[in-house]
Design a protein around this motif. Structure first.
Motif, PDB file in Angstrom:
ATOM      1  N   ALA A  87       0.925  -1.187  -0.151  1.00  0.00           N
ATOM      2  CA  ALA A  87       0.121   0.158   0.032  1.00  0.00           C
ATOM      3  C   ALA A  87       0.795   1.329   0.001  1.00  0.00           C
ATOM      4  CB  ALA A  87      -0.812  -0.096   1.219  1.00  0.00           C
ATOM      5  N   ASN A  88       0.414   2.260  -0.599  1.00  0.00           N
ATOM      6  CA  ASN A  88       1.301   3.428  -0.736  1.00  0.00           C
ATOM      7  C   ASN A  88       0.172   4.591  -0.236  1.00  0.00           C
ATOM      8  OD1 ASN A  88       3.378   2.078  -2.159  1.00  0.00           O
ATOM      9  ND2 ASN A  88       2.143   2.336  -4.007  1.00  0.00           N
ATOM     10  N   ASP A  89       0.806   5.626   0.279  1.00  0.00           N
ATOM     11  CA  ASP A  89       0.005   6.861   0.662  1.00  0.00           C
ATOM     12  C   ASP A  89      -0.953   6.727   1.751  1.00  0.00           C
ATOM     13  OD1 ASP A  89       1.636   8.485  -0.813  1.00  0.00           O
ATOM     14  OD2 ASP A  89       0.564   7.754  -2.520  1.00  0.00           O
ATOM     15  N   VAL A  90      -0.712   5.762   2.883  1.00  0.00           N
ATOM     16  CA  VAL A  90      -1.817   5.201   3.806  1.00  0.00           C
ATOM     17  C   VAL A  90      -1.321   5.865   5.115  1.00  0.00           C
ATOM     18  CG1 VAL A  90      -2.329   3.109   2.459  1.00  0.00           C
ATOM     19  CG2 VAL A  90      -0.220   3.015   4.043  1.00  0.00           C
ATOM     20  N   ALA A  91      -2.255   5.717   6.292  1.00  0.00           N
ATOM     21  CA  ALA A  91      -2.035   6.281   7.332  1.00  0.00           C
ATOM     22  C   ALA A  91      -3.127   5.784   8.424  1.00  0.00           C
ATOM     23  CB  ALA A  91      -2.265   7.805   7.459  1.00  0.00           C
ATOM     24  N   VAL A  92      -2.562   5.641   9.673  1.00  0.00           N
ATOM     25  CA  VAL A  92      -3.515   5.389  10.910  1.00  0.00           C
ATOM     26  C   VAL A  92      -3.055   6.265  11.813  1.00  0.00           C
ATOM     27  CG1 VAL A  92      -3.862   3.640  12.793  1.00  0.00           C
ATOM     28  CG2 VAL A  92      -3.309   2.626  10.695  1.00  0.00           C
ATOM     29  N   ARG A  93      -4.158   7.304  12.133  1.00  0.00           N
ATOM     30  CA  ARG A  93      -3.943   8.188  12.745  1.00  0.00           C
ATOM     31  C   ARG A  93      -5.318   8.658  13.953  1.00  0.00           C
ATOM     32  NH1 ARG A  93      -5.410  13.434  11.304  1.00  0.00           N
ATOM     33  NH2 ARG A  93      -6.497  13.497   9.373  1.00  0.00           N
ATOM     34  N   GLY A  94      -5.076   9.516  14.849  1.00  0.00           N
ATOM     35  CA  GLY A  94      -6.169   9.906  15.651  1.00  0.00           C
ATOM     36  C   GLY A  94      -5.709   9.921  17.122  1.00  0.00           C
ATOM     37  N   ARG A  95      -6.609   9.821  17.960  1.00  0.00           N
ATOM     38  CA  ARG A  95      -6.527  10.014  19.450  1.00  0.00           C
ATOM     39  C   ARG A  95      -7.020   8.798  20.165  1.00  0.00           C
ATOM     40  NH1 ARG A  95      -3.705  12.974  17.202  1.00  0.00           N
ATOM     41  NH2 ARG A  95      -3.367  14.932  17.707  1.00  0.00           N
ATOM     42  N   GLY A  96      -7.506   7.711  19.515  1.00  0.00           N
ATOM     43  CA  GLY A  96      -8.193   6.458  20.016  1.00  0.00           C
ATOM     44  C   GLY A  96      -7.042   5.503  20.294  1.00  0.00           C
ATOM     45  N   PHE A  97      -7.598   4.295  20.795  1.00  0.00           N
ATOM     46  CA  PHE A  97      -6.800   3.034  21.337  1.00  0.00           C
ATOM     47  C   PHE A  97      -7.035   1.951  20.594  1.00  0.00           C
ATOM     48  CE2 PHE A  97      -6.341   5.654  25.101  1.00  0.00           C
ATOM     49  CZ  PHE A  97      -5.535   4.805  25.750  1.00  0.00           C
ATOM     50  N   LEU A  98      -5.999   1.177  19.927  1.00  0.00           N
ATOM     51  CA  LEU A  98      -5.796  -0.172  19.492  1.00  0.00           C
ATOM     52  C   LEU A  98      -5.721  -0.997  20.572  1.00  0.00           C
ATOM     53  CD1 LEU A  98      -6.395  -1.436  16.965  1.00  0.00           C
ATOM     54  CD2 LEU A  98      -3.826  -1.186  16.605  1.00  0.00           C
ATOM     55  N   TYR A  99      -6.674  -1.840  21.062  1.00  0.00           N
ATOM     56  CA  TYR A  99      -6.454  -2.349  22.388  1.00  0.00           C
ATOM     57  C   TYR A  99      -6.637  -3.851  22.221  1.00  0.00           C
ATOM     58  CZ  TYR A  99      -7.025  -3.278  27.363  1.00  0.00           C
ATOM     59  OH  TYR A  99      -6.933  -3.668  28.682  1.00  0.00           O
ATOM     60  N   GLN A 100      -5.499  -4.653  22.598  1.00  0.00           N
ATOM     61  CA  GLN A 100      -5.272  -6.046  22.548  1.00  0.00           C
ATOM     62  C   GLN A 100      -6.089  -6.728  21.405  1.00  0.00           C
ATOM     63  OE1 GLN A 100      -7.201  -7.808  26.374  1.00  0.00           O
ATOM     64  NE2 GLN A 100      -5.375  -7.255  27.350  1.00  0.00           N
ATOM     65  N   PRO A 101      -5.589  -6.260  20.002  1.00  0.00           N
ATOM     66  CA  PRO A 101      -5.864  -6.911  18.986  1.00  0.00           C
ATOM     67  C   PRO A 101      -4.982  -8.387  18.883  1.00  0.00           C
ATOM     68  CG  PRO A 101      -3.956  -5.039  18.573  1.00  0.00           C
ATOM     69  CD  PRO A 101      -4.474  -4.859  19.987  1.00  0.00           C
ATOM     70  N   PRO A 102      -5.628  -9.320  18.206  1.00  0.00           N
ATOM     71  CA  PRO A 102      -5.183 -10.615  18.234  1.00  0.00           C
ATOM     72  C   PRO A 102      -3.946 -10.840  17.624  1.00  0.00           C
ATOM     73  CG  PRO A 102      -6.846 -10.412  16.467  1.00  0.00           C
ATOM     74  CD  PRO A 102      -6.803  -8.952  17.362  1.00  0.00           C
ATOM     75  N   LYS A 103      -3.458  -9.947  16.629  1.00  0.00           N
ATOM     76  CA  LYS A 103      -2.161 -10.340  15.891  1.00  0.00           C
ATOM     77  C   LYS A 103      -1.176  -9.190  15.939  1.00  0.00           C
ATOM     78  CE  LYS A 103      -4.852 -13.520  12.857  1.00  0.00           C
ATOM     79  NZ  LYS A 103      -5.309 -13.797  11.490  1.00  0.00           N
ATOM     80  N   GLY A 104      -1.060  -8.611  17.056  1.00  0.00           N
ATOM     81  CA  GLY A 104      -0.283  -7.553  17.117  1.00  0.00           C
ATOM     82  C   GLY A 104      -0.854  -6.432  16.427  1.00  0.00           C
ATOM     83  N   GLY A 105      -0.136  -5.105  16.761  1.00  0.00           N
ATOM     84  CA  GLY A 105      -0.960  -3.726  16.485  1.00  0.00           C
ATOM     85  C   GLY A 105      -1.186  -3.502  14.965  1.00  0.00           C
ATOM     86  N   ILE A 106       0.023  -2.893  14.298  1.00  0.00           N
ATOM     87  CA  ILE A 106      -0.012  -2.630  12.888  1.00  0.00           C
ATOM     88  C   ILE A 106       1.053  -2.999  12.307  1.00  0.00           C
ATOM     89  CG2 ILE A 106       0.096  -0.441  11.505  1.00  0.00           C
ATOM     90  CD1 ILE A 106      -0.722   1.151  13.769  1.00  0.00           C
ATOM     91  N   LEU A 107       0.880  -3.757  10.887  1.00  0.00           N
ATOM     92  CA  LEU A 107       1.776  -4.726  10.373  1.00  0.00           C
ATOM     93  C   LEU A 107       1.719  -3.767   8.797  1.00  0.00           C
ATOM     94  CD1 LEU A 107       3.617  -6.710   9.553  1.00  0.00           C
ATOM     95  CD2 LEU A 107       1.691  -8.151   8.996  1.00  0.00           C
ATOM     96  N   ALA A 108       3.053  -3.325   8.423  1.00  0.00           N
ATOM     97  CA  ALA A 108       2.974  -2.803   7.233  1.00  0.00           C
ATOM     98  C   ALA A 108       4.248  -3.419   6.668  1.00  0.00           C
ATOM     99  CB  ALA A 108       3.540  -1.257   7.265  1.00  0.00           C
ATOM    100  N   GLU A 109       3.930  -3.960   5.373  1.00  0.00           N
ATOM    101  CA  GLU A 109       4.794  -4.772   4.494  1.00  0.00           C
ATOM    102  C   GLU A 109       4.857  -4.131   2.986  1.00  0.00           C
ATOM    103  OE1 GLU A 109       4.531  -9.209   6.416  1.00  0.00           O
ATOM    104  OE2 GLU A 109       3.286  -8.737   4.936  1.00  0.00           O
ATOM    105  N   ASN A 110       6.060  -4.122   2.412  1.00  0.00           N
ATOM    106  CA  ASN A 110       6.070  -3.537   0.886  1.00  0.00           C
ATOM    107  C   ASN A 110       5.343  -2.655   0.633  1.00  0.00           C
ATOM    108  OD1 ASN A 110       8.104  -6.171   0.167  1.00  0.00           O
ATOM    109  ND2 ASN A 110       5.785  -7.067   0.787  1.00  0.00           N
ATOM    110  N   SER A 111       5.199  -1.725   1.682  1.00  0.00           N
ATOM    111  CA  SER A 111       4.535  -0.407   1.433  1.00  0.00           C
ATOM    112  C   SER A 111       5.355   0.868   1.438  1.00  0.00           C
ATOM    113  CB  SER A 111       3.392  -0.399   2.569  1.00  0.00           C
ATOM    114  OG  SER A 111       2.553  -1.337   2.374  1.00  0.00           O
TER     115      SER A 111
END
Length: 487
Positions: free
Chosen positions: A206-230
């Motif tokens: 993926a190109n030109d992508v974002a995760v932003r804000g002021r919220g919580f990513l809480y106990q996701p099952p496979k880790g938080g954020i994964l960026a590959e070949n981006s």
């Protein structure tokens, strides 16, 4: 909890082409903004917290329960502890009052370099903040049942809904089907203040992508954020609490910025931010408390291939309940050697480091294996508090049979300026080259200060002493051009 697939039509969920246009609030209040915790998540009452602008009414700040772990050195299992997280937004002076549920003998507010002065009255603690800070409030020397008090400025460009380019997650609890979501090129996932998402976020090619804000990513099952070949990635402002997996993984990715992230992990191999085979990465103003390395910078591993270069880590606080606050070099490609180079690490506070294993110590470790070459590294303004167990510095050209298929090629051209350690728990520091072909060369410490004493080559000392004895530090015969300078 809202299952987002049941709210949005399927084609919207995976293509995000809503007719509605996301709007920007474009208005922010500089008064404190507190955000409720959805009822299904655990809160903790060791502390009660209130915030206000001076002269304004107090606002109650709900406190999350956050799992933390230490390793049982007899069994290898995790010993679980629980602390608190408080989060709010503000941009002018704020008064904070904390009520502790037991008697108070001592209060420590970390990072110590912030020099935040508090007043204690009975079981109440008050202090002022002039700008957002990420703090740890420790009472009576208890490093586990602490309050991690996190803050940010309100977001002046917060969207208010979905659009063709925005996946909007509003206040409340949400998840995506299957426990994860893929963000595609040109899209932003926005976690609004008060939002809680329990799904892993993925960027694949993926190109030109974002995760932003002021919220919580809480106990996701496979880790938080994964960026590959981006490429062209922004992660900004969110808080991630993950029980397993890494908080953020960058694999074979270019032009990535991670800013104002708060990241917690609580299981074995629970790294914070791991960078593999990536280029042009900026990590700044993050707070990390992790059950393994807080920040790791590597070359090849798994399906990631290629050099890692031009990585900057700055203006951040790191707490490693196991392993290293910063680890560089372990993984690479023996058959097609790679380079990890052009690294800048500056303005860092290390709040803690605890590692009983001698092979994995160092608040900062440069440990190339797998034919990696680590070179051109600048460490500047690196402040280390009195950690529990480990080493201040570990540089080894290593061959660790658990992880490597060959030793590293070397460590060259490293400058460490204004490193300050105040404490008494550092083991003997180590600089070890592998052999005459795989050396450590041209390492310079400038203004290295240990417990108030600046260590430099022309300092008064017996002529038969090495300067490194005053750290203390062991450097073997495969270390060339090691110098200590006073500026």
């Amino acid at each position: 909890m809202t299952l987002l697939a049941s709210v949005l039509p399927a084609f919207v969920l995976f293509t995000f082409t809503l007719a509605a246009t996301a709007q920007s609030s474009n208005t922010t209040s500089c008064k404190p903004e507190v955000h409720p915790i959805p009822a299904e998540f655990k809160t903790r009452n060791t502390f009660a917290a209130k915030v206000r602008s001076p002269g304004s009414p107090w606002q109650d700040l709900q406190l999350w329960e956050v799992p933390l772990t230490e390793v049982n050195t007899s069994s290898g299992s995790s010993i679980y502890h629980y602390g608190s997280i408080g989060y709010f937004d503000f941009c002018t002076d704020v008064e904070v009052i904390l009520t502790y549920n037991r008697s108070i003998d001592s209060v420590t507010i970390r990072p110590l370099s912030y020099n935040i002065q508090s007043a204690v009255n009975g079981n109440e603690i008050t202090f002022m903040l002039s700008r957002p800070r990420n703090l740890v409030i420790e009472i009576n020397g208890d490093i586990w049942d602490v309050l991690h008090l996190l803050s940010n400025t309100p977001d002046p460009d917060a969207p208010t809904g979905n659009s063709s380019s925005v996946v909007y997650v509003g206040p409340g609890s949400h998840s995506f089907p299957g426990g994860s979501i893929n963000i595609t090129s040109g899209q932003t996932l926005y976690l609004a203040a008060g939002a809680v998402l329990t799904s892993t976020i993925n960027f694949y090619e993926a190109n030109d992508v974002a995760v932003r804000g002021r919220g919580f990513l809480y106990q996701p099952p496979k880790g938080g954020i994964l960026a590959e070949n981006s490429s062209n990635i922004l992660i900004d402002g969110v808080t991630i609490v993950t029980p397993g997996g890494y908080v953020v993984t960058l694999g074979q990715t270019e032009n990535a910025t991670i800013r104002n992230l708060h990241g917690f992990s609580s299981k074995g191999n629970g790294d914070g931010i791991d960078v593999f085979c990536s280029k042009n990465v900026l990590i700044e103003s993050v707070f990390m408390r992790n059950s393994d390395d807080c920040i790791a910078i590597y070359a090849h591993r798994w399906n990631y291939w290629g050099d890692t270069r031009n990585v900057t880590v700055q203006d951040s606080s790191l707490w490693a309940d196991l392993a290293h606050p910063i680890n560089i070099g372990t993984h690479g490609n023996t058959d097609s050697p790679e380079v990890i180079e052009d690294l800048i690490i500056r303005n860092i506070d290390v709040l803690d480091h605890r590692e009983p294993q001698a092979l994995y110590q160092g608040t900062i470790a440069l440990n190339p294996g797998d034919n990696n070459l680590v070179q051109h590294v600048l460490v500047d303004d690196f402040r280390v508090e009195n950690f529990r167990e480990g080493q201040l510095v570990n540089m080894r050209v290593m061959y660790n049979e658990k992880y490597n298929t060959s030793p590293g090629r070397g460590i060259h051209n490293v400058t460490i300026r204004n490193m300050v350690y105040n404490g008494n728990h550092s083991n003997l520091n180590v600089l070890v080259g592998y052999d005459e072909e795989r050396t450590i060369s041209f390492v310079q410490f400038i203004n290295l200060t240990v417990n108030g004493e600046v260590i430099y080559d022309t300092m008064p000392k017996p002529k038969w002493y090495s300067t490194s004895d005053f750290v203390p530090m062991y450097a073997n015969e495969h270390v060339k051009n090691l110098t200590f300078v006073l500026e």
